[in-house]
Design an enzyme around this catalytic site. Sequence first.
Site, short mmCIF file in Angstrom:
data_model
loop_
_atom_site.label_atom_id
_atom_site.label_comp_id
_atom_site.label_asym_id
_atom_site.label_seq_id
_atom_site.Cartn_x
_atom_site.Cartn_y
_atom_site.Cartn_z
N SER A 446 0.84 -1.20 0.00
CA SER A 446 0.00 0.00 0.00
C SER A 446 0.88 1.26 0.00
CB SER A 446 -0.97 -0.05 1.17
OG SER A 446 -1.92 0.97 1.06
N ASP A 525 -8.61 -4.18 -6.03
CA ASP A 525 -8.22 -3.12 -5.10
C ASP A 525 -8.90 -1.80 -5.48
OD1 ASP A 525 -6.81 -1.27 -3.49
OD2 ASP A 525 -5.06 -2.60 -3.47
N HIS A 557 -7.97 -4.73 -1.40
CA HIS A 557 -6.84 -4.09 -0.71
C HIS A 557 -6.64 -4.65 0.70
CE1 HIS A 557 -4.04 -0.70 -0.30
NE2 HIS A 557 -4.41 -0.69 0.96
P1 4NP Z 1 -2.83 1.95 3.10
O1 4NP Z 1 -3.64 2.52 1.86
O2 4NP Z 1 -1.40 2.27 3.04
O3 4NP Z 1 -3.22 0.53 3.16
O4 4NP Z 1 -3.43 2.67 4.31
C1 4NP Z 1 -3.50 3.72 1.24
C2 4NP Z 1 -4.39 4.01 0.25
C3 4NP Z 1 -4.33 5.23 -0.40
C4 4NP Z 1 -3.34 6.13 -0.04
C5 4NP Z 1 -2.44 5.83 0.94
C6 4NP Z 1 -2.52 4.62 1.58
N1 4NP Z 1 -3.29 7.36 -0.66
O5 4NP Z 1 -2.37 8.13 -0.36
O6 4NP Z 1 -4.14 7.66 -1.46
#
Ligand code: 4NP
Length: 582
Positions: A446, A525, A557
Amino acid sequence: MMRLAEKIKLVEEVVSVPHYNVAGYTHGKLVYTTTEEGVACLWSLDTSSGLKTRLADDVYMVGNIVPDSPLAVYTKDVSRGREQQRAYLVDVRNGKRREIGEVEPRRITEVCFDGKTVALSTASEEAVELWIAKPDGSAEKVYQTRDLLFASSIYHGRIAGVGVLRGDPRTYEIFIYDLSDGEFTVYTPKEGASNRSPKLFQEKMLFATTAFGGERLLIYDLKEKRLEEPEYAYKDYERFDFTEYVLFDWFEGGRIWFVGKREGRTRAFVDGMLIPLPEGFIHMLTVVGDKVYASHSSLTEPRKIYEVDLTTGKVETVLGVGLPSRVKTRLDRAYPAKYRSFDGVEITAYVVESADASKPGPCIVYVHGGPWAEVADRWNPFIASLAVCGYHVVAPNFRGSTGYGEEFRRMDIGDPGGGDLMDVVYAAEWARGKGLASKVAILGYSYGGFMTFLATVKRPDVWDAGVAGAGITDWEEMYELGDAFFRRFVEILFGERRELWKDRSAAYFAENLKVPLCIMHPQNDTRTPLKPVLRYAAKLLELGKTFELHVLPEVGHAMTRMDDVFKVLFPAVLFLEKYISK
Ligand code: 4NP
């Protein structure tokens, strides 16, 4: 040197260790989730007879449980991982379930319950929303906005939560939504403060705030419009200095329990009394008379549920299993280490040394997601799997991480993939300088996948290989594909500086890639969509770069099935064996 087949087996063992998590307690039953069946399921344990009953399978999120209602509210993904969820209620006495059918599938960010009404914060393509629902399954949308908001509590006609409500991407204000007149009130004790997780009880609201320096717990009296200090019967907490209050709530008519955190480790207090749990992390707790049930883990112990007797201090494991000994013996020390980054900012990294690697030995810089999250001293199947496979793991809490104060958390706003990326680069340098690392791979999921993509093109000389899971390669394209929640999320993270999107997208620097790259991505995702990553892979192919690409079908995701976690780790282990083991 361990054989590859042996490594795969060990990873399978790590991933299949079941987790246990407290949801709450009502009508003589401890309600909890467990991954015993390979996917998170909701169960109850009758604490007098020991009888266990399965209440729901494949649950995504469970709301708070209130002692005067036998109902538990939970959500399920109904879209094969696309995070379109439905909400349900289950009666813990007889297992009867009811769907809250009037809320069509959508992203559900929080659920809370006061025994009579369910409150949900959600997001659709167009808007961020607040809904209320009744135990008969009827529901109503009561508010919608383009601001980010999260409900954290409902109590007799009022919903409270936080959001970025004054347009300042650095601050979180509290909202109170009054169901009787539809009034939406924004409150903060001080402009510029960040507030968290308000919990309502009668006319009072308990919340965490940075209004007066470091984070503190305070009470706001909604009727008197006055701030008060919480009062506790015991003073054990006074000996500790916490940077964050990760969990807190009311119990038994106005008493308070809370969990404080410092340096990735927590302590729990019930009415001010310290609860004697092992070092590590408390994920959730519930107070039942003179007993506390708490879920707890550490980097070297999976999540278990402990029962603590408040009168005798006796601690017992009620649900949970230890690690198989072949796994346990391979996890060596887990500890926080500090180093200075490029501009002198102090960074803490959690380090898990592998008992199977020499020093220096192959090392993984593990980059956490979020980015407003952290690697703490709690169970992480990715980190544990890598360590048992013979890699030292260094997991930096780069600027923007939680756990080191609000100023530190805000340091990535308007600069994602800038200073935080350098902190990750310096983690690799630290590991080499300390004699821990020989070859170094960067690996993350992520936001960690985003950092992996960017680090391997912006600092190509630092790494020997990269493993990017569910990453981001192009902010513009990702923004176009996001729902109302994630579009706003990206705006906040970039502090509205769209002009930075290109510079922080690996897609524009692919020619700089020098090291082999392993890419994993869930097909369904909806947070970090696959499409831009496929385009990136096509570009790497054109440029003649060394990479592999694994698309995980029917996975989203947030992986709920342990099989899916294994499907991400399995190619990573094969890849790392080839590129950094020798
Ligand atoms: P995470 O997901 O790291 O699993 O919390 C994310 C999804 C999108 C973004 C960042 C993290 N984003 O910056 O858009």
